[in-house]
Design a protein around this motif. Structure first.
Motif, PDB file in Angstrom:
ATOM      1  N   PHE A 284      -0.918  -2.930  16.361  1.00 24.68           N
ATOM      2  CA  PHE A 284      -2.329  -2.913  16.748  1.00 24.68           C
ATOM      3  C   PHE A 284      -2.713  -4.313  17.194  1.00 24.68           C
ATOM      4  O   PHE A 284      -1.961  -5.274  16.959  1.00 24.68           O
ATOM      5  N   ALA A 285      -3.863  -4.434  17.844  1.00 20.13           N
ATOM      6  CA  ALA A 285      -4.272  -5.734  18.379  1.00 20.13           C
ATOM      7  C   ALA A 285      -4.501  -6.719  17.240  1.00 20.13           C
ATOM      8  O   ALA A 285      -5.261  -6.445  16.315  1.00 20.13           O
ATOM      9  N   GLY A 286      -3.822  -7.852  17.303  1.00 22.04           N
ATOM     10  CA  GLY A 286      -3.998  -8.878  16.270  1.00 22.04           C
ATOM     11  C   GLY A 286      -3.121  -8.654  15.056  1.00 22.04           C
ATOM     12  O   GLY A 286      -3.351  -9.254  14.004  1.00 22.04           O
ATOM     13  N   ASN A 287      -2.090  -7.796  15.204  1.00 27.88           N
ATOM     14  CA  ASN A 287      -1.240  -7.497  14.035  1.00 27.88           C
ATOM     15  C   ASN A 287      -0.324  -8.657  13.650  1.00 27.88           C
ATOM     16  O   ASN A 287       0.489  -8.528  12.748  1.00 27.88           O
ATOM     17  N   ASP A 288      -0.452  -9.791  14.373  1.00 31.93           N
ATOM     18  CA  ASP A 288       0.404 -10.936  14.053  1.00 31.93           C
ATOM     19  C   ASP A 288      -0.348 -12.049  13.349  1.00 31.93           C
ATOM     20  O   ASP A 288       0.210 -13.098  13.080  1.00 31.93           O
ATOM     21  N   ARG A 289      -1.640 -11.839  13.058  1.00 35.23           N
ATOM     22  CA  ARG A 289      -2.424 -12.916  12.448  1.00 35.23           C
ATOM     23  C   ARG A 289      -1.922 -13.247  11.053  1.00 35.23           C
ATOM     24  O   ARG A 289      -1.556 -12.350  10.301  1.00 35.23           O
ATOM     25  N   PRO A 290      -1.922 -14.537  10.689  1.00 31.75           N
ATOM     26  CA  PRO A 290      -1.602 -14.865   9.298  1.00 31.75           C
ATOM     27  C   PRO A 290      -2.533 -14.082   8.370  1.00 31.75           C
ATOM     28  O   PRO A 290      -3.731 -13.979   8.630  1.00 31.75           O
ATOM     29  N   GLY A 291      -1.959 -13.529   7.296  1.00 33.92           N
ATOM     30  CA  GLY A 291      -2.739 -12.660   6.428  1.00 33.92           C
ATOM     31  C   GLY A 291      -2.407 -11.201   6.650  1.00 33.92           C
ATOM     32  O   GLY A 291      -2.779 -10.357   5.846  1.00 33.92           O
ATOM     33  N   VAL A 292      -1.694 -10.902   7.747  1.00 36.69           N
ATOM     34  CA  VAL A 292      -1.151  -9.550   7.917  1.00 36.69           C
ATOM     35  C   VAL A 292       0.260  -9.580   7.368  1.00 36.69           C
ATOM     36  O   VAL A 292       1.034 -10.510   7.657  1.00 36.69           O
ATOM     37  N   MET A 293       0.603  -8.585   6.567  1.00 33.82           N
ATOM     38  CA  MET A 293       1.877  -8.617   5.852  1.00 33.82           C
ATOM     39  C   MET A 293       2.344  -7.189   5.615  1.00 33.82           C
ATOM     40  O   MET A 293       1.522  -6.278   5.552  1.00 33.82           O
ATOM     41  N   LEU A 294       3.646  -7.001   5.495  1.00 37.62           N
ATOM     42  CA  LEU A 294       4.146  -5.661   5.186  1.00 37.62           C
ATOM     43  C   LEU A 294       3.670  -5.243   3.789  1.00 37.62           C
ATOM     44  O   LEU A 294       3.618  -6.058   2.863  1.00 37.62           O
ATOM     45  N   ALA A 295       3.359  -3.947   3.667  1.00 38.78           N
ATOM     46  CA  ALA A 295       2.804  -3.456   2.401  1.00 38.78           C
ATOM     47  C   ALA A 295       3.811  -3.615   1.273  1.00 38.78           C
ATOM     48  O   ALA A 295       3.464  -4.021   0.160  1.00 38.78           O
ATOM     49  N   GLY A 296       5.081  -3.319   1.552  1.00 29.04           N
ATOM     50  CA  GLY A 296       6.109  -3.440   0.510  1.00 29.04           C
ATOM     51  C   GLY A 296       6.251  -4.878   0.054  1.00 29.04           C
ATOM     52  O   GLY A 296       6.467  -5.157  -1.131  1.00 29.04           O
ATOM     53  N   ALA A 297       6.100  -5.814   1.001  1.00 25.90           N
ATOM     54  CA  ALA A 297       6.245  -7.234   0.656  1.00 25.90           C
ATOM     55  C   ALA A 297       5.116  -7.680  -0.269  1.00 25.90           C
ATOM     56  O   ALA A 297       5.341  -8.397  -1.246  1.00 25.90           O
TER      57      ALA A 297
ATOM     58  N   ASP B 204       4.349   5.634   0.984  1.00 24.01           N
ATOM     59  CA  ASP B 204       4.890   4.531   0.195  1.00 24.01           C
ATOM     60  C   ASP B 204       3.854   3.433  -0.045  1.00 24.01           C
ATOM     61  O   ASP B 204       3.787   2.853  -1.131  1.00 24.01           O
ATOM     62  N   ALA B 205       3.025   3.149   0.966  1.00 24.80           N
ATOM     63  CA  ALA B 205       2.078   2.039   0.851  1.00 24.80           C
ATOM     64  C   ALA B 205       1.007   2.295  -0.217  1.00 24.80           C
ATOM     65  O   ALA B 205       0.298   1.360  -0.627  1.00 24.80           O
ATOM     66  N   TYR B 206       0.899   3.527  -0.690  1.00 23.78           N
ATOM     67  CA  TYR B 206      -0.086   3.790  -1.758  1.00 23.78           C
ATOM     68  C   TYR B 206       0.264   3.014  -3.013  1.00 23.78           C
ATOM     69  O   TYR B 206      -0.610   2.651  -3.802  1.00 23.78           O
ATOM     70  N   ARG B 207       1.548   2.772  -3.208  1.00 20.91           N
ATOM     71  CA  ARG B 207       1.954   1.983  -4.380  1.00 20.91           C
ATOM     72  C   ARG B 207       1.481   0.535  -4.240  1.00 20.91           C
ATOM     73  O   ARG B 207       1.168  -0.120  -5.224  1.00 20.91           O
ATOM     74  N   THR B 208       1.449   0.052  -2.992  1.00 16.27           N
ATOM     75  CA  THR B 208       0.924  -1.295  -2.763  1.00 16.27           C
ATOM     76  C   THR B 208      -0.554  -1.340  -3.117  1.00 16.27           C
ATOM     77  O   THR B 208      -1.024  -2.247  -3.820  1.00 16.27           O
ATOM     78  N   ALA B 209      -1.285  -0.321  -2.656  1.00 15.15           N
ATOM     79  CA  ALA B 209      -2.716  -0.266  -2.963  1.00 15.15           C
ATOM     80  C   ALA B 209      -2.926  -0.223  -4.481  1.00 15.15           C
ATOM     81  O   ALA B 209      -3.777  -0.921  -5.032  1.00 15.15           O
ATOM     82  N   ARG B 210      -2.096   0.590  -5.135  1.00 16.55           N
ATOM     83  CA  ARG B 210      -2.205   0.709  -6.600  1.00 16.55           C
ATOM     84  C   ARG B 210      -1.922  -0.630  -7.284  1.00 16.55           C
ATOM     85  O   ARG B 210      -2.715  -1.113  -8.084  1.00 16.55           O
TER      86      ARG B 210
END
Ligand SMILES: [Zn+2]
Lengths: 989, 92
Positions: free
Chosen positions: A297-310, A334-340
Motif C-alpha cells: 500500500f502507499a507508504g508501506n515503507d515508512r519507519p514504524g511499518v513492520m511485519l506482524a510476526g516480527a 496469523d496476525a491476530y496473535r500479534t494484535a493479542r
C-alpha cells in the motif's frame, strides 16, 4: 545514555541482570545480552536505521530475522568493516559499534533523498533507456551520479584481519531449522539410530517458538525447545550447529553453510570469526520455516511499518514493545496473535482485516479492547520519518498510530528444496508456493511445508524424521510421544497482493523494499512486454538485492498475474539459486589466503639458496632460485656472470623440481616405446636418451630424458610444469589402452634431489667429489648413466646436458640433497664453481637451441620443432597417426628458427610478430612469432627462438620484428636455432 | 558431488580429475585405422542431455581411472567402475 523507553518491565529471553552498551552512528545505547541490534534499537525507541537503495527514503526495522530488507548496517572499522549486515541478525555485545548506511551527510538529514522527489524519472528499466541520450552524458554525468546515489554499504579497501576457517562434516540426515518441526524431526531420526546434524541460524533453539506466547506441553515454547535441545545434545548421534546458515545445496547432497563462531563476541576474541562448512548428507529435512510477506500500500515503507510476526517476536522474545498505538493490518488469521500479544503487553491495538468478518476464524483470541475493521485496508500513511497516522479505505477512517504491523501471509522457505532443480508449485489453499515433489532425498516439515498449525507442525516434523531415517535403512523402535501445544484457530488467508488504491500511480507502494521496486515499476514492465516473472525480475531488479526477494517475490508474482489477467501458476516463479543468504568470502576461503593460499614446495637445497642470496621465482608450486645476485649486481649482471662461469669453468643448478617417474617390469621398455616418439626397449642398460611425447592429436606434449637403470628398470624425467599431467597420462594409457602390459610405475619427484653440474671443469670437479664411479670420457661417455657415492651418500649420475656444456646430472635421495650439493660446491671451490638460477639456465638452453615451455605450447608438432627425425616409423606410439595428417606437414607450418638482430645492439621481446614489411601489420601478415628472447653473454647480443612459417628454408632472410603495442620494430636475421657449439663437441668431449 | 570409487568408496569431487568421453575407444589396430576413425576418436564428441559415460581419474586417491555414468542434467551418478579390465572379466 538514554533510557530503554520501549523495554517492557518484564518478559522476553534477554538477560535483564546485565546491562551492556553499544553505539549506533556514534550515539551510545544500553542493551541486554540476548538482544539483537534491532531489538536493542527498538528498545531505545529507534526505528529509523537506514536510507533506501535508490530513492534514499528513510527506512526502519521491518523484520526480526535474516530476511531483513531495510535495517542494514555497517559493523566495524578499517579492515573489519562489514557492510550490509541485517541489524536483526547482529547479537549485541558490550562495545559493539554499528553505523547506518547509504546516507549523506547524516541519517536524519540526507541530501540525496532528492532522489525521492525524482522518482518519476527513476522508473524501472532506467538503465536501459532513460539515460541513454545524449550518449556522452552517460559517461560524464549519469553514471557517476547513479553510482554515488544508488547502493548500500561500502566495502573496506584494507585486508580483513579476522581469522576464518573451513570444515567438512557428514551425516545421514541434515535437519535445517531448530523450530518445532526441526527439533521433532531430529529427535525421531536420532531415535532410529542415524547420525543427525541439526543446523539453525539463531543462537537459541526453537525457531519462531522463541517469539510466541503460545505454550507447548504446558511450557513456554522457548523453554520446551531448550529442553528438547538439551535432550538432543545428550545423544551421541546428534550434532547441533547454532548461529549457522545453510546457504546452498549442491549436487549429490552436498550443502554449504556458514557458522558465525565469533561474530557475537568482541573482535578481540581468540575464536575465528566464521567457519565455512561443507556438509555431506544422505537425507535433507527442510524445517526452515516460513517468511511473512508485506502488504503493498502507499507508504508501506515508512519507519514504524513492520511485519506482524516480527512485532510479536520483539514483544515475546526481547521484551520490547515497538509501539504504543498499533494498527495491525492483515489478510490472514496469523496476525491476530500479534494484535493479542501487543495488546496484552499494553499497546492500544486496532485491527484492520481485508477479509469479510465471516471468513475470519481468530476473532476469539483478541481481548475486547481491540477495535476491529473488516473489509478495510490502509490507503495512506502519514508521517515522514515515522508513521503518525493511517487512513483506511473504503471507510475513510483515520487512525493515529506509531506502529503499523502488516501481514500478507506466509511464504514457505523452499530454497534448499529447489536449488538442484526441483520446481515449486502454486498452492491455492495456503496462497503460497510449495514443493510437492522434492525428490527421494529431501522432505519438508512445518512452515517450510506450508503447515501453519503448531500441533500439525510437531506431528509433521516427527513424521519427516522417521521417513528420513527409514530412507537410510533405519526403522524406529517404540511409539512417538508427541508434545501437545495450545490449540489456535485455523490459519485462513485471502490473497491481497496490493490494496485496491495502489493502482497505476507512482505513490510509493513498495513491492521490493530493498531494491526500491514499486507497483508502478511492475506495471511499466508489463506494459513494455516484460511481464513474465523472469523478465520482470531483470527489468525492475525486483528480488535481486541481498535478500534475494525473500519478502517481495510472491507479492510481485501476484501483482503481475493480476496485471496480466492470468493465474499465478502461469506467471511462473523465478529460479532459486545458491546462496540463499550472503556469505563472506572469508568463510568460504577459510585459511587459504595470503601465503597459505596454496602450498609452497621447496627443494632439499632451499636453505643453501636462501643463505647465498638467491632471488626466487615460482614454478607451479615450487620456489626455484631465479638468480643469485652478488652485492651491487642487478638481474642482468648476475645472469651474465652465471652464464659465463658455466661456459668458461663450472656452475651448478638445482633441478630437483623436474618430474621423476620410475618404471619397473618386463614390459617397461615396450610401454615407453608406446608413449614416446622414439624407442627405448633396445637402449642399452646404463644409457640415457632424450625423449619426446605427443598427445593423441599429434602435438608435442612433453619432453625429457629416459634412462635405463636395469634390464626391466627405467627412470624418466619430465618437465616441472607437466609432472602431474604426464603421470596421469601414463596411468590412463596403462589402465585404459594397454592393461595387458606388465609394468608398474610411480612418481618419485619428491624422493630425489637433483642438480646439474655443467662447464668445462665439470668432470674434474665431480671426479674429486664422487666415489665408485669412473668419469673418464671412454668409461662414462655422453649419455652414460652410473651410480656412486658423494660424501657417503648414494648418487645416480647421468651425463646429460641441457646447457650444451660438458655436464652431469646428479641425483641423490632428497635427505642427502643439501649435503651432496655442498660437497660438490666444496670440490669446485678452487675452480670458482658458481651456483646458477633458472634464468641462466634459460639463456643457455636458448643459446643451445633447446626447446622448452614457450615452444611446447600445444600447437607445435615434433616436425615443427626440428625433432621429426626422432619419430620412429617402426612402432606404434601415442600421437603417431594424427601427427602424420597431411595438414600438419608442408610449408605453411611454423617451424623453429633462431633470430639475431641485424644491428647487434638492438633487442626484441617474446610474443612479438615477424613480418616482411613493417608498413603492413595485422595477424594475417604475420609470418610467425618470437617464443623466447634473451641476451646471450656468449654471443654478446640478443638472440631469440621463433616459430616462423616455413622457417627451416629461410635461414639468412631478414625480417622485421614488430610489437605495435610497444611501438617497436627491429630488423632481424633468421638463423639456425643453435647459437653455441652447434656440433656438440663440448658436451661430448 | 561425490563419485563412488570402487576402491575408496564415495569421495568428493575435489579428489577427481575429469578425463572426457569414455564412449570412444582408441582404434584397436592403429596401423589399419582410417583417418576418419582417428578423427572420430580424437575430436568428435556427443553432447547428450542425459546419461553420459566418462573417464574420471581418482587423482587425489587411489590413482585409478574410472568409467563413470553421469546424468548431465542432474549430475546423478548411476555407475562407476574401474576402467582397467579386471581378471575374470569383472569390472569393479
Ligand atoms: Zn579411488
Amino acid at each position: 545514555m538514554s533510557r530503554q523507553t520501549n523495554r517492557l518491565p518484564e518478559g522476553g529471553l534477554v538477560d535483564r541482570t546485565q546491562v551492556i552498551s553499544f553505539t549506533f552512528d556514534g550515539r551510545k545505547f544500553k542493551a541486554h545480552p540476548g538482544d539483537t541490534l534491532a531489538s536493542a534499537l527498538l528498545a531505545n525507541g529507534i526505528h529509523l536505521t537506514g536510507r533506501s537503495f535508490k530513492y534514499h527514503r528513510p527506512r526502519g526495522i521491518y523484520t526480526a530475522g535474516a530476511e531483513e530488507p531495510n535495517a542494514l548496517v555497517t559493523l566495524g572499522n578499517g579492515g573489519r568493516t562489514e557492510p550490509n549486515t541485517p541489524a536483526t541478525m547482529v547479537e549485541v555485545y558490550d562495545g559493539l559499534k554499528a553505523r547506518s548506511q547509504n546516507r549523506w551527510p547524516s541519517l536524519k538529514f540526507d541530501l540525496l533523498s532528492v532522489n525521492s522527489l525524482l522518482k518519476p524519472f527513476f522508473p524501472a528499466g532506467f538503465y536501459y533507456k532513460t539515460f541513454m541520450w545524449p550518449r556522452s552524458f552517460w559517461y560524464r554525468l549519469y553514471e557517476p551520479m547513479i553510482r554515488r546515489a544508488a547502493g548500500l554499504g561500502t566495502l573496506a579497501n584494507e585486508s580483513d584481519p579476522d581469522r576464518y576457517e573451513t570444515a567438512h562434516t557428514q551425516c545421514d540426515v541434515l535437519v535445517v531449522g531448530a523450530g518445532p518441526a526441526g527439533l521433532m524431526a531430529t529427535r525421531e531420526a536420532a531415535r532410529a539410530g542415524v547420525n543427525v546434524l541439526l543446523v539453525d541460524e539463531q543462537p537459541l533453539p526453537g525457531g519462531h517458538l522463541t517469539g510466541e506466547a503460545d505454550k507447548v506441553d504446558g511450557k513456554s515454547g522457548a523453554a520446551w525447545a531448550a529442553g528438547m535441545a538439551d535432550e538432543l545434545r545428550a545423544m551421541e548421534n546428534v550434532c547441533i550447529l547454532s548461529r549457522t546458515t545453510v546457504y546452498g545445496r549442491y549436487d549429490g547432497m552436498t550443502f554449504g553453510a556458514v557458522e558465525r563462531v565469533g561474530d557475537h563476541l568482541s573482535p578481540d576474541s581468540a575464536l575465528p570469526r566464521q567457519r565455512g562448512w561443507t556438509i555431506q548428507t544422505r537425507q535433507l529435512i527442510n524445517a526452515a520455516g516460513a517468511i511473512e510477506r508485506p502488504l503493498v500500500f502507499a507508504g508501506n515503507d515508512r519507519p514504524g511499518v513492520m511485519l506482524a510476526g516480527a512485532a510479536r517476536v520483539y514483544v515475546n522474545r526481547y521484551g520490547v514493545l515497538p509501539g504504543r498505538n498499533v494498527v495491525v493490518f492483515t489478510n490472514n488469521d496469523d496476525a491476530y496473535r500479534t494484535a493479542r500479544d501487543l495488546s496484552q503487553a499494553g499497546a492500544n491495538v486496532t485491527l484492520v482485516d481485508s477479509r469479510a468478518k465471516e471468513k475470519v476464524h481468530s476473532r476469539g483470541v483478541l481481548p475486547a479492547s481491540v477495535e476491529m475493521h473488516f473489509e478495510q485496508y490502509i490507503s495512506k500513511v502519514k508521517g515522514r520519518s515515522h508513521v503518525g497516522r493511517v487512513t483506511l479505505a473504503p471507510s475513510g477512517t483515520e487512525i493515529a498510530c506509531d506502529l503499523v504491523c502488516v501481514s500478507g501471509g506466509w511464504t514457505p522457505s523452499l530454497h534448499l528444496l529447489s536449488h538442484v532443480g526441483h520446481r515449486p508449485e502454486w498452492d491455492e489453499a495456503s496462497t503460497s508456493f510449495v514443493m510437492k515433489e522434492p525428490g527421494d532425498e529431501a522432505r519438508a516439515a512445518g512452515g517450510a511445508a506450508a503447515t501453519f498449525d503448531l500441533n500439525e507442525t510437531l506431528r509433521e516434523g516427527s513424521k519427516a524424521g522417521k521417513a528420513a531415517a527409514e530412507a537410510c535403512g533405519h526403522g524406529i523402535p517404540g511409539k512417538t510421544n508427541l508434545p501437545k501445544a495450545d490449540d489456535l484457530p485455523a490459519y485462513h488467508i485471502e490473497p491481497l497482493w496490493r490494496v485496491p488504491s495502489a493502482m497505476s500511480r507512482a505513490d510509493g507502494s513498495f513491492v521490493d523494499l530493498q531494491n526500491d521496486v514499486t507497483v508502478a515499476d511492475l506495471e511499466l514492465a508489463t506494459r513494455e512486454g516484460f511481464g513474465h516473472a523472469e523478465h520482470a525480475k531483470r527489468y525492475t531488479t525486483l528480488g535481486m538485492a541481498t535478500d534475494q526477494g525473500k519478502l517481495a517475490n510472491v507479492n510481485a508474482l501476484g501483482i503481475l498475474s493480476q496485471l496480466q489477467g492470468r493465474p499465478i501458476s502461469e506467471t511462473g516463479t523465478t529460479t532459486f539459486r545458491p546462496l540463499t543468504a550472503p556469505a563472506a568470502f572469508g568463510a568460504i576461503a577459510g585459511q587459504a589466503r595470503g601465503s597459505a593460499f596454496r602450498p609452497i614446495r621447496r627443494s632439499a637445497m632451499h636453505l643453501w639458496h636462501e643463505n647465498h642470496g638467491a632471488v626466487f621465482t615460482q614454478a607451479g608450486l615450487w620456489l626455484r632460485p631465479y638468480f643469485y645476485p652478488r652485492e651491487d649486481e642487478d638481474f642482468a649482471a648476475a645472469v651474465k656472470r652465471e652464464v659465463l662461469a658455466v661456459r668458461s669453468s663450472i656452475g651448478m643448478v638445482d633441478v630437483s623440481t623436474l618430474g621423476k617417474i620410475e618404471l619397473k617390469g618386463p614390459d617397461a621398455g615396450n610401454f615407453l616405446d608406446r608413449l614416446y616418439i622414439n624407442a627405448f626397449s633396445k637402449m642399452k642398460v646404463h644409457r640415457a636418451r632424450y625423449g619426446v611425447m605427443l598427445r593423441e592429436d599429434g602435438m608435442v606434449f612433453d619432453d625429457g630424458t629416459v634412462s635405463r637403470l636395469g634390464e626391466s628398470h627405467y627412470f624418466i624425467t619430465v618437465t616441472t610444469a607437466n609432472a602431474s599431467a604426464v603421470m596421469q597420462h601414463m596411468e590412463f594409457c596403462h589402465q585404459v589402452h594397454w592393461p595387458h602390459l606388465d609394468v608398474q610405475f610411480c612418481t618419485v619427484s619428491e624422493t630425489w634431489a637433483a642438480m646439474a653440474v655443467a662447464g668445462p671443469k665439470a668432470r674434474d670437479v665431480l671426479a674429486r667429489a664422487v666415489n665408485g664411479l669412473h668419469l673418464e670420457n671412454h668409461a662414462f661417455p655422453f649419455m652414460a648413466v652410473g651410480e656412486g657415492t658423494i660424501g657417503g651418500a648414494p648418487v645416480r649420475v647421468f651425463r646429460i646436458s641441457f646447457s650444451g656444456e660438458l655436464a652431469y646430472e646428479v641425483y641423490t635421495p632428497a635427505g642427502y640433497g643439501a649435503d651432496v650439493w655442498e660437497a660438490i660446491m666444496a670440490a669446485g671451490e678452487s675452480d670458482g664453481i658458481t651456483a646458477y638460477g633458472t634464468e641462466a639456465m634459460t639463456v643457455m638452453r636458448t643459446e643451445k637451441g633447446h626447446v622448452a615451455g614457450p615452444e611446447l605450447d600445444g600447437r607445435t608438432t615434433a616436425a615443427d620443432l626440428g625433432l621429426g627425425g626422432m619419430m620412429s616409423v617402426r612402432k606404434n606410439f601415442i600421437g603417431r597417426w594424427m601427427a602424420s595428417r597431411s595438414g600438419l606437414e608442408g610449408q605453411d607450418r611454423l617451424q623453429l628458427v633462431g633470430l639475431k638482430p641485424v644491428r647487434s645492439d638492438e633487442t626484441f621481446r617474446m610474443g612479438a610478430h615477424l613480418v616482411k614489411d613493417i608498413g603492413v601489420t595485422g595477424v594475417d601478415v604475420s609470418h610467425g612469432h618470437i617464443s623466447t628472447s634473451v641476451y646471450s653473454p656468449t654471443c654478446d647480443h640478443f638472440i631469440g627462438l621463433a616459430m616462423l612459417r616455413n622457417g627451416r628454408e629461410r635461414h639468412g632472410e631478414t625480417l622485421q620484428v614488430v610489437s605495435p603495442l610497444h611501438d617497436e620494430s627491429v630488423s632481424v636475421e633468421v638463423v639456425g636455432p643453435v647459437f653455441s657449439d652447434p656440433d656438440g663437441e663440448k658436451m661430448r668431449g | 558431488m561425490r563419485i563412488p570409487c570402487p576402491w575408496c568408496g564415495d569421495r568428493p569431487l575435489s579428489e577427481f580429475t575429469y578425463g572426457g568421453d569414455a564412449s570412444k575407444a582408441r582404434p584397436k589396430n592403429p596401423e589399419k585405422a582410417s583417418p576418419e576413425e582417428w578423427v572420430d576418436y580424437v575430436y568428435l564428441r556427443d553432447n547428450p542431455a542425459g546419461k553420459h559415460t566418462e573417464y574420471w581419474h581418482h587423482s587425489g586417491g587411489c590413482r585409478s581411472w574410472l568409467m563413470v555414468t553421469r546424468d548431465t542434467r542432474s549430475h546423478e551418478i548411476s555407475r562407476a567402475v574401474l576402467a582397467k579390465p579386471q581378471p575374470g572379466g569383472a569390472t569393479s
